[in-house]
Motif scaffolding. Structure first.
Motif, PDB file in Angstrom:
ATOM      1  N   ASP A 240      17.132-116.307 -28.230  1.00 28.84           N
ATOM      2  CA  ASP A 240      17.103-115.507 -29.464  1.00 28.84           C
ATOM      3  C   ASP A 240      17.188-114.021 -29.147  1.00 28.84           C
ATOM      4  N   THR A 241      17.868-113.287 -30.033  1.00 27.00           N
ATOM      5  CA  THR A 241      18.050-111.865 -29.719  1.00 27.00           C
ATOM      6  C   THR A 241      16.888-110.995 -30.215  1.00 27.00           C
ATOM      7  N   GLY A 242      15.874-111.592 -30.862  1.00 22.46           N
ATOM      8  CA  GLY A 242      14.641-110.863 -31.177  1.00 22.46           C
ATOM      9  C   GLY A 242      14.805-109.829 -32.273  1.00 22.46           C
ATOM     10  N   THR A 243      14.088-108.704 -32.138  1.00 18.05           N
ATOM     11  CA  THR A 243      14.139-107.632 -33.136  1.00 18.05           C
ATOM     12  C   THR A 243      15.049-106.511 -32.632  1.00 18.05           C
ATOM     13  N   LEU A 244      16.016-106.143 -33.456  1.00 23.23           N
ATOM     14  CA  LEU A 244      16.881-105.003 -33.111  1.00 23.23           C
ATOM     15  C   LEU A 244      16.251-103.734 -33.676  1.00 23.23           C
ATOM     16  N   VAL A 245      16.106-102.712 -32.827  1.00 29.32           N
ATOM     17  CA  VAL A 245      15.589-101.426 -33.290  1.00 29.32           C
ATOM     18  C   VAL A 245      16.754-100.443 -33.271  1.00 29.32           C
ATOM     19  N   THR A 246      17.042 -99.862 -34.420  1.00 30.04           N
ATOM     20  CA  THR A 246      18.249 -99.049 -34.539  1.00 30.04           C
ATOM     21  C   THR A 246      18.026 -97.956 -35.592  1.00 30.04           C
ATOM     22  N   ALA A 247      19.051 -97.137 -35.847  1.00 27.53           N
ATOM     23  CA  ALA A 247      18.856 -96.000 -36.743  1.00 27.53           C
ATOM     24  C   ALA A 247      18.787 -96.413 -38.210  1.00 27.53           C
ATOM     25  N   LYS A 248      19.631 -97.348 -38.605  1.00 24.79           N
ATOM     26  CA  LYS A 248      19.703 -97.735 -40.014  1.00 24.79           C
ATOM     27  C   LYS A 248      19.808 -99.232 -40.113  1.00 24.79           C
ATOM     28  N   LYS A 249      19.098 -99.821 -41.082  1.00 20.72           N
ATOM     29  CA  LYS A 249      19.188-101.276 -41.122  1.00 20.72           C
ATOM     30  C   LYS A 249      20.117-101.789 -42.219  1.00 20.72           C
ATOM     31  N   ASP A 250      20.687-100.883 -43.009  1.00 17.64           N
ATOM     32  CA  ASP A 250      21.563-101.307 -44.111  1.00 17.64           C
ATOM     33  C   ASP A 250      22.649-102.250 -43.637  1.00 17.64           C
ATOM     34  N   GLY A 251      22.810-103.337 -44.375  1.00 12.75           N
ATOM     35  CA  GLY A 251      23.925-104.222 -44.116  1.00 12.75           C
ATOM     36  C   GLY A 251      23.740-105.114 -42.906  1.00 12.75           C
ATOM     37  N   LEU A 252      22.662-104.915 -42.161  1.00 12.37           N
ATOM     38  CA  LEU A 252      22.502-105.698 -40.944  1.00 12.37           C
ATOM     39  C   LEU A 252      21.718-106.983 -41.159  1.00 12.37           C
ATOM     40  N   ILE A 253      20.905-107.011 -42.197  1.00 16.26           N
ATOM     41  CA  ILE A 253      20.055-108.184 -42.375  1.00 16.26           C
ATOM     42  C   ILE A 253      20.008-108.599 -43.830  1.00 16.26           C
ATOM     43  N   ASP A 254      19.393-109.738 -44.062  1.00 13.68           N
ATOM     44  CA  ASP A 254      19.375-110.239 -45.435  1.00 13.68           C
ATOM     45  C   ASP A 254      18.486-109.360 -46.312  1.00 13.68           C
ATOM     46  N   ARG A 255      18.884-109.229 -47.568  1.00  7.22           N
ATOM     47  CA  ARG A 255      18.270-108.260 -48.467  1.00  7.22           C
ATOM     48  C   ARG A 255      16.770-108.487 -48.649  1.00  7.22           C
ATOM     49  N   SER A 256      16.330-109.731 -48.590  1.00  7.81           N
ATOM     50  CA  SER A 256      14.935-109.985 -48.928  1.00  7.81           C
ATOM     51  C   SER A 256      14.001-109.202 -48.000  1.00  7.81           C
ATOM     52  N   ILE A 257      14.360-109.102 -46.734  1.00  7.81           N
ATOM     53  CA  ILE A 257      13.522-108.337 -45.817  1.00  7.81           C
ATOM     54  C   ILE A 257      13.831-106.852 -45.945  1.00  7.81           C
ATOM     55  N   ASN A 258      15.103-106.548 -46.106  1.00  5.69           N
ATOM     56  CA  ASN A 258      15.519-105.163 -46.190  1.00  5.69           C
ATOM     57  C   ASN A 258      14.855-104.427 -47.355  1.00  5.69           C
ATOM     58  N   ASP A 259      14.581-105.164 -48.442  1.00 12.04           N
ATOM     59  CA  ASP A 259      14.017-104.540 -49.626  1.00 12.04           C
ATOM     60  C   ASP A 259      12.511-104.309 -49.533  1.00 12.04           C
ATOM     61  N   ARG A 260      11.919-104.769 -48.477  1.00 15.01           N
ATOM     62  CA  ARG A 260      10.469-104.595 -48.370  1.00 15.01           C
ATOM     63  C   ARG A 260      10.104-103.117 -48.295  1.00 15.01           C
ATOM     64  N   ILE A 261       9.026-102.801 -48.969  1.00 20.49           N
ATOM     65  CA  ILE A 261       8.566-101.417 -48.965  1.00 20.49           C
ATOM     66  C   ILE A 261       7.834-101.130 -47.664  1.00 20.49           C
ATOM     67  N   VAL A 262       7.013-102.070 -47.269  1.00 20.65           N
ATOM     68  CA  VAL A 262       6.231-101.924 -46.044  1.00 20.65           C
ATOM     69  C   VAL A 262       6.800-102.888 -45.005  1.00 20.65           C
ATOM     70  N   THR A 263       6.974-102.417 -43.778  1.00 26.60           N
ATOM     71  CA  THR A 263       7.563-103.257 -42.736  1.00 26.60           C
ATOM     72  C   THR A 263       6.522-103.855 -41.808  1.00 26.60           C
ATOM     73  N   GLY A 264       5.413-103.170 -41.621  1.00 23.18           N
ATOM     74  CA  GLY A 264       4.424-103.692 -40.680  1.00 23.18           C
ATOM     75  C   GLY A 264       3.048-103.098 -40.919  1.00 23.18           C
ATOM     76  N   ILE A 265       2.036-103.836 -40.449  1.00 22.04           N
ATOM     77  CA  ILE A 265       0.647-103.366 -40.533  1.00 22.04           C
ATOM     78  C   ILE A 265       0.158-103.196 -39.095  1.00 22.04           C
ATOM     79  N   ALA A 266      -0.322-102.003 -38.767  1.00 20.79           N
ATOM     80  CA  ALA A 266      -0.819-101.771 -37.404  1.00 20.79           C
ATOM     81  C   ALA A 266      -2.295-101.387 -37.480  1.00 20.79           C
ATOM     82  N   HIS A 267      -2.969-101.461 -36.358  1.00 25.11           N
ATOM     83  CA  HIS A 267      -4.391-101.092 -36.384  1.00 25.11           C
ATOM     84  C   HIS A 267      -4.849-100.555 -35.040  1.00 25.11           C
ATOM     85  N   VAL A 268      -5.850 -99.694 -35.086  1.00 23.93           N
ATOM     86  CA  VAL A 268      -6.488 -99.154 -33.882  1.00 23.93           C
ATOM     87  C   VAL A 268      -7.987 -99.210 -34.116  1.00 23.93           C
ATOM     88  N   SER A 269      -8.762 -99.694 -33.145  1.00 28.47           N
ATOM     89  CA  SER A 269     -10.218 -99.641 -33.332  1.00 28.47           C
ATOM     90  C   SER A 269     -10.825 -98.684 -32.317  1.00 28.47           C
TER      91      SER A 269
END
Ligand code: ASP
Ligand code: MG
Length: 403
Positions: A240-269
């Protein structure tokens, strides 16, 4: 077909069985017609003989008597051993290969031992070897300063070596091979149903990386962003090619994920909140507190400056020093220990109404008290008690990222 850089992390090179999987990826890339430069981390994790933490334990880290220059001499050995072992196995498989230390591969750094920054990568030696070798194996996490002292790039810094090399060689992309299948929407240890993202922007990942998501070294992302080198974070054990990190995600993936407002939750304790009350000259209090903490090398976070005083956090291991400083200045202050910071990160946050309200109400439903908050165009941070951390990460993940 151009050059690609493949970086293999500690768990991917820990033993010959893991390295077998790594070799498959190298063979595939060679068959596709790429030139391959490999960057390796030290072998394995704490307890395994040549892992970075194991080397450090030889000198009673952190209570050793060494200078940080000497600590770098010790730590750099892990990646050097790994590169030679890796190269040896490639040769046994019939490939031509050369192992190079960071310095030999052209990494010139500042002399901030144990946390040096790369000033320049001179790829000329490496390019020469590429003409007569199938694969060059470079020891990650290290370089040398202008006086020829060995330096290291900060824990997790092999990612940075790989991306900087990718930039210097004008690589098509940099693959970061690891033991997870990509970048997740939250820490999978806390959120069992966290998903793997197909695409993320540099901007999102740089925020996640600085907010405690350990998947990529933040400086690696900064270099990739500046140099516009695509990175893929992927598993050593699958195709599997995993997660691509790039400048713009438009057109690269299916809209359902692309439309998300928040992409990830991170934490530091491991944070402590401090509230300083300004009694006398408030401007002077503001000025003095920051000046003295900076002089002591204490980095403050989450700071809010009010007419009545200042609130900020420090890493809990800096609490005693901070108390000392504030005590000497004779200021009144309150301390809230055992805090954690949770962040919701997404390039889609900017200008969307209701995001803050969703953060607050999803935490309120779990009866989680917010001690402080802050926001930027891509991130909303909340400070909470460490005891609420798991509940908070799950609540925010479910609010924004679970269908
Ligand atoms: N071996 C180093 C560390 O454990 C560098 C790395 O793995 O990226 O921090
Ligand atoms: Mg790493």
């Amino acid at each position: 077909m151009g050059i690609i850089v493949q970086k293999f992390g500690g768990t991917s090179v820990r033993n010959s069985e893991a390295r077998e999987h790594a070799f498959k990826h190298i063979k595939n890339a060679l068959e596709e017609g790429h030139q391959v430069v490999v960057v390796v981390s030290a072998m394995g994790r704490a307890g395994e003989p040549y892992a970075t933490d194991t080397l450090l334990s030889l000198v009673d880290h952190p209570k050793h008597m060494l200078t940080s220059r000497e600590v770098d001499m010790l730590m750099s050995c892990g990646e050097i051993i790994s590169s030679v072992v890796f190269s040896n196995e490639l040769k046994k498989m019939g490939m031509t290969s050369t192992a190079l230390s960071g310095a030999q591969a052209g990494f010139l750094t500042t002399n901030d031992f144990t946390n040096a920054r790369i000033n320049k990568v001179d790829p000329s030696t490496l390019q020469k070897y590429l003409k007569t070798n199938d694969v060059i194996v470079v020891a990650g996490f290290q370089g040398e300063d202008e006086n020829g002292n060995t330096t290291t790039l900060g824990r997790g810094g092999s990612d940075t070596s790989a991306v900087a090399l990718g930039a210097a060689l004008n690589a098509d992309y940099v693959d970061i091979f690891t033991d997870v299948d990509g970048i997740k929407t939250a820490d999978p240890v806390i959120v069992k149903h966290a998903e793997t993202l197909e695409v993320m922007t540099y901007n999102e990942i740089v925020h996640l990386a600085y907010q405690g998501s350990k998947v990529l070294h933040p400086r690696a992302v900064e270099i990739a962003m500046q140099e516009k080198i695509p990175i893929r974070v992927r598993s050593t054990y699958t195709e599997d090619t995993g997660t691509l990190v790039t400048a713009k995600k438009d057109g690269l993936i299916d809209r359902s994920i692309n439309d998300r407002i928040v992409t990830g939750i991170a934490h530091v304790s491991g944070l402590t909140q401090i509230k300083v009350e300004a009694t006398g000259d408030v401007i002077d209090v503001h000025d003095q507190v920051f000046k003295h903490l900076a002089d002591a090398g204490i980095s403050v976070d989450f700071f809010n400056i009010f007419a009545e005083g200042i609130t900020f956090t420090v890493p809990s291991d800096k609490l005693e020093k901070t108390k000392d400083i504030l005590g000497k200045l004779q200021y009144q202050f309150e301390v809230v220990e055992n805090c954690a910071k949770v962040s919701a990160v997404g390039a889609g946050i900017q200008g969307v109404p209701g995001v803050a309200s969703k953060v607050v109400s999803s935490l309120a439903r779990q009866k989680i008290k917010i001690l402080q908050s802050a926001d930027s165009h891509t991130t909303i941070w909340v400070l909470i008690k460490e005891a609420d951390l798991e509940k908070a990460v799950i609540a925010l993940h479910d609010e924004f990222l679970t269908e």
